[in-house]
Design a protein around this motif. Structure first.
Motif, short mmCIF file in Angstrom:
data_model
loop_
_atom_site.label_atom_id
_atom_site.label_comp_id
_atom_site.label_asym_id
_atom_site.label_seq_id
_atom_site.Cartn_x
_atom_site.Cartn_y
_atom_site.Cartn_z
N ARG A 145 -25.44 -36.46 -60.11
CA ARG A 145 -26.36 -37.52 -59.68
C ARG A 145 -27.36 -36.94 -58.68
O ARG A 145 -26.99 -36.30 -57.71
N ARG A 146 -28.64 -37.19 -58.94
CA ARG A 146 -29.67 -36.73 -58.02
C ARG A 146 -29.67 -37.63 -56.79
O ARG A 146 -29.75 -38.85 -56.90
N VAL A 147 -29.58 -37.02 -55.62
CA VAL A 147 -29.51 -37.79 -54.38
C VAL A 147 -30.76 -37.62 -53.52
O VAL A 147 -30.99 -38.40 -52.60
N MET A 148 -31.58 -36.62 -53.84
CA MET A 148 -32.79 -36.40 -53.06
C MET A 148 -33.71 -35.45 -53.81
O MET A 148 -33.25 -34.54 -54.50
N VAL A 149 -35.01 -35.69 -53.70
CA VAL A 149 -36.02 -34.76 -54.21
C VAL A 149 -37.01 -34.53 -53.08
O VAL A 149 -37.49 -35.49 -52.46
N GLN A 150 -37.29 -33.27 -52.82
CA GLN A 150 -38.20 -32.94 -51.72
C GLN A 150 -39.18 -31.87 -52.19
O GLN A 150 -38.77 -30.77 -52.55
N PRO A 151 -40.48 -32.17 -52.21
CA PRO A 151 -41.47 -31.16 -52.59
C PRO A 151 -41.48 -30.01 -51.59
O PRO A 151 -41.28 -30.22 -50.39
N PHE A 152 -41.71 -28.81 -52.08
CA PHE A 152 -41.79 -27.64 -51.19
C PHE A 152 -42.83 -27.87 -50.11
O PHE A 152 -42.62 -27.52 -48.95
N ARG A 153 -43.98 -28.43 -50.45
CA ARG A 153 -45.07 -28.57 -49.47
C ARG A 153 -44.66 -29.45 -48.30
O ARG A 153 -45.14 -29.26 -47.20
N GLN A 154 -43.75 -30.39 -48.50
CA GLN A 154 -43.27 -31.21 -47.39
C GLN A 154 -42.21 -30.48 -46.58
O GLN A 154 -41.98 -30.80 -45.43
N LEU A 155 -41.55 -29.51 -47.19
CA LEU A 155 -40.48 -28.80 -46.51
C LEU A 155 -40.98 -27.65 -45.65
O LEU A 155 -40.46 -27.41 -44.58
N VAL A 156 -41.96 -26.92 -46.14
CA VAL A 156 -42.41 -25.74 -45.42
C VAL A 156 -43.83 -25.88 -44.91
O VAL A 156 -44.31 -25.04 -44.17
N GLY A 157 -44.52 -26.94 -45.28
CA GLY A 157 -45.88 -27.15 -44.80
C GLY A 157 -46.83 -26.08 -45.31
O GLY A 157 -46.59 -25.42 -46.31
N ASP A 158 -47.90 -25.88 -44.58
CA ASP A 158 -48.91 -24.89 -44.97
C ASP A 158 -48.75 -23.58 -44.23
O ASP A 158 -49.63 -22.73 -44.26
N ARG A 159 -47.64 -23.40 -43.52
CA ARG A 159 -47.42 -22.17 -42.77
C ARG A 159 -47.13 -21.01 -43.71
O ARG A 159 -46.39 -21.18 -44.67
N PRO A 160 -47.67 -19.83 -43.41
CA PRO A 160 -47.29 -18.65 -44.22
C PRO A 160 -45.86 -18.28 -43.94
O PRO A 160 -45.35 -18.54 -42.85
N LEU A 161 -45.20 -17.67 -44.90
CA LEU A 161 -43.82 -17.24 -44.73
C LEU A 161 -43.76 -15.97 -43.90
O LEU A 161 -44.60 -15.08 -44.06
N ALA A 162 -42.77 -15.89 -43.05
CA ALA A 162 -42.56 -14.65 -42.29
C ALA A 162 -42.02 -13.59 -43.23
O ALA A 162 -41.28 -13.89 -44.15
N ALA A 163 -42.37 -12.37 -42.98
CA ALA A 163 -41.90 -11.27 -43.84
C ALA A 163 -40.46 -10.94 -43.57
O ALA A 163 -39.90 -11.22 -42.59
N MET A 182 -39.02 -19.12 -52.23
CA MET A 182 -40.37 -18.60 -52.04
C MET A 182 -40.34 -17.11 -51.71
O MET A 182 -41.20 -16.35 -52.17
N ARG A 183 -39.36 -16.69 -50.96
CA ARG A 183 -39.24 -15.26 -50.63
C ARG A 183 -38.80 -14.46 -51.86
O ARG A 183 -39.29 -13.36 -52.10
N ALA A 184 -37.86 -15.01 -52.62
CA ALA A 184 -37.37 -14.30 -53.80
C ALA A 184 -38.44 -14.17 -54.88
O ALA A 184 -38.47 -13.19 -55.62
N LEU A 185 -39.30 -15.15 -54.96
CA LEU A 185 -40.39 -15.14 -55.94
C LEU A 185 -41.72 -14.94 -55.23
O LEU A 185 -42.68 -15.68 -55.45
N SER A 186 -41.78 -13.95 -54.38
CA SER A 186 -42.92 -13.76 -53.48
C SER A 186 -44.23 -13.43 -54.20
O SER A 186 -45.28 -13.47 -53.60
N ASP A 187 -44.17 -13.12 -55.49
CA ASP A 187 -45.40 -12.84 -56.23
C ASP A 187 -46.17 -14.12 -56.56
O ASP A 187 -47.29 -14.06 -57.02
N VAL A 242 -33.42 -23.62 -48.68
CA VAL A 242 -33.42 -23.21 -50.09
C VAL A 242 -34.85 -22.95 -50.55
O VAL A 242 -35.12 -21.94 -51.22
N ALA A 243 -35.79 -23.81 -50.19
CA ALA A 243 -37.19 -23.62 -50.58
C ALA A 243 -37.72 -22.31 -50.04
O ALA A 243 -38.37 -21.54 -50.77
#
Length: 81
Positions: A63-81, A41-46, A36-37
């Motif tokens: 009920r919230r069961v989990m919160v995960q920051p984007f930076r922990q999910l995708v790291g510092d890697r650039p997104l593939a086009a 990120m791709r949909a809001l690529s600007d 989802v992250a």
């Protein structure tokens, strides 16, 4: 199997998941949150700063069961086009 919604926010802007996704095992929630992250990120690529964004996972009762920051999910890697 349970249905979860994966909302994304930076505290000011939100991307709501109205449909949700059926997940067989709760252990698979982080994998779905990562997908989802990346999709947001791709949909809001600007955007360039994702440091405040997070995926907030909720069950169908809201009920919230989990919160995960984007930076922990995708790291510092650039997104593939």
């Amino acid at each position: 199997m349970a249905r979860y919604r994966f909302h994304c926010t930076n505290g000011l802007e939100c991307v709501f998941d109205a449909r949700g996704a059926d997940i067989r095992a709760a252990g698979r929630l982080p994998l779905r949150a990562r997908r989802v992250a990346v999709d947001v990120m791709r949909a809001l690529s600007d955007r360039t700063d994702w440091s405040e964004w997070q995926v907030s996972v909720h069950d169908l009762t809201g009920r919230r069961v989990m919160v995960q920051p984007f930076r922990q999910l995708v790291g510092d890697r650039p997104l593939a086009a």
